[in-house]
Design an enzyme around this catalytic site. Sequence first.
Site, PDB file in Angstrom:
ATOM      1  CE  LYS A  18       0.628   1.551 -10.616  1.00  0.00           C
ATOM      2  NZ  LYS A  18      -0.707   2.198 -10.633  1.00  0.00           N
ATOM      3  CG  HIS A  47       8.929   5.589   3.571  1.00  0.00           C
ATOM      4  ND1 HIS A  47       7.812   5.735   2.767  1.00  0.00           N
ATOM      5  CD2 HIS A  47       8.610   6.126   4.772  1.00  0.00           C
ATOM      6  CE1 HIS A  47       6.858   6.313   3.475  1.00  0.00           C
ATOM      7  NE2 HIS A  47       7.315   6.564   4.676  1.00  0.00           N
ATOM      8  CG  ASP A 100       6.390   2.255   2.696  1.00  0.00           C
ATOM      9  OD1 ASP A 100       5.530   3.140   2.730  1.00  0.00           O
ATOM     10  OD2 ASP A 100       7.225   2.133   1.771  1.00  0.00           O
ATOM     11  CG  ASN A 150      10.876   1.719  -1.285  1.00  0.00           C
ATOM     12  OD1 ASN A 150      11.024   2.444  -2.258  1.00  0.00           O
ATOM     13  ND2 ASN A 150       9.952   1.956  -0.364  1.00  0.00           N
ATOM     14  CB  ILE A 157       7.284  -4.607  -5.868  1.00  0.00           C
ATOM     15  CG1 ILE A 157       8.011  -3.263  -5.821  1.00  0.00           C
ATOM     16  CG2 ILE A 157       8.146  -5.659  -6.527  1.00  0.00           C
ATOM     17  CD1 ILE A 157       8.270  -2.667  -7.196  1.00  0.00           C
ATOM     18  CB  SER A 185      16.426  13.695  -7.041  1.00  0.00           C
ATOM     19  OG  SER A 185      15.793  13.213  -5.875  1.00  0.00           O
ATOM     20  CG  ASN A 186      16.632   9.179  -3.821  1.00  0.00           C
ATOM     21  OD1 ASN A 186      17.505   9.275  -2.972  1.00  0.00           O
ATOM     22  ND2 ASN A 186      15.421   9.655  -3.629  1.00  0.00           N
TER      23      ASN A 186
HETATM   24  C1  GRF Z   1      11.543  10.821  -2.375  1.00  0.00           C
HETATM   25  O1  GRF Z   1      11.052  11.497  -1.254  1.00  0.00           O
HETATM   26  C2  GRF Z   1      11.685   9.363  -2.048  1.00  0.00           C
HETATM   27  O2  GRF Z   1      11.941   9.132  -0.683  1.00  0.00           O
HETATM   28  C3  GRF Z   1      10.360   8.821  -2.356  1.00  0.00           C
HETATM   29  O3  GRF Z   1      10.021   9.450  -3.571  1.00  0.00           O
HETATM   30  C4  GRF Z   1      10.471  10.812  -3.472  1.00  0.00           C
HETATM   31  C5  GRF Z   1      10.975  11.287  -4.803  1.00  0.00           C
HETATM   32  O4  GRF Z   1      12.219  10.746  -5.038  1.00  0.00           O
HETATM   33  N1  GRF Z   1      10.434   7.392  -2.417  1.00  0.00           N
HETATM   34  P1  GRF Z   1      13.022  11.014  -6.427  1.00  0.00           P
HETATM   35  O5  GRF Z   1      13.384  12.486  -6.480  1.00  0.00           O
HETATM   36  O6  GRF Z   1      12.078  10.656  -7.570  1.00  0.00           O
HETATM   37  O7  GRF Z   1      14.221  10.121  -6.300  1.00  0.00           O
END
Ligand code: GRF
Length: 209
Positions: A91, A109, A150, A107, A93, A12-13
């Site tokens: 995974k 988080h 992280d 990244n 990096i 989604s991001n």
């Molecule tokens: C999100 O909570 C993001 O912060 C984490 O993975 C989750 C899924 O993100 N890193 P997405 O919908 O695959 O972008």
Amino acid sequence: KKLAVFVSGGGSNFRKIHEGCSDGSVNGDVVLLVTNKKDCGGAEYARSNGIPVLVFPKAKRESSDGLSPSELVDVLRKYGVEFVLLAGYLKLIPVELVQAFPKRILNIHPALLPAFGGKGLYGIRVHKAVLESGARYSGPTIHFVDEEYDTGRILAQSAVRVIANDTPEELAKRVLHEEHKLYVEVVAAICEERIKWREDGVPLIQSKE
Ligand code: GRF
């Protein structure tokens, strides 16, 4: 700026960043999608939008013909990638990649690092830990990536209220909504070269003048 996005799930991001590039709010171009799950939602979205998909790393059993970390670096360079954006990539990096792209791997988080981060704390587990702690705020953290999970330099965060009897799923949803907003703002700043590094090593986003 040419961008590579790394995902392991729904992406989604990634989709929000790609939409930002398409509607002009981000002066970037996603030239490559990298995933360790070839059939995940992010990979499907990339394929239906004509974005090349690269599987890395290959699953254990297929690893015979998998790319080595240095081959991955070569592919990124071949595509002219300038920034690598991790978005739900689960995974670690490879150090070769971190070294090849210093201060160019980000990244996101879903919690306020340095709290609630590190190996093993990902996905819904993060939000469970936040709720168990009694924290009144959570929210996304976008940071530069170093060799550990992280722990790189924090670039941006935003606060999301934790509501009294939130379920982890409700908190996750509220944080994810804020992630989308924050990541697009940060990638827009990256593409407009509005990141300045303070002499003590802290990266700052300069607002548009
Ligand atoms: C999100 O909570 C993001 O912060 C984490 O993975 C989750 C899924 O993100 N890193 P997405 O919908 O695959 O972008």
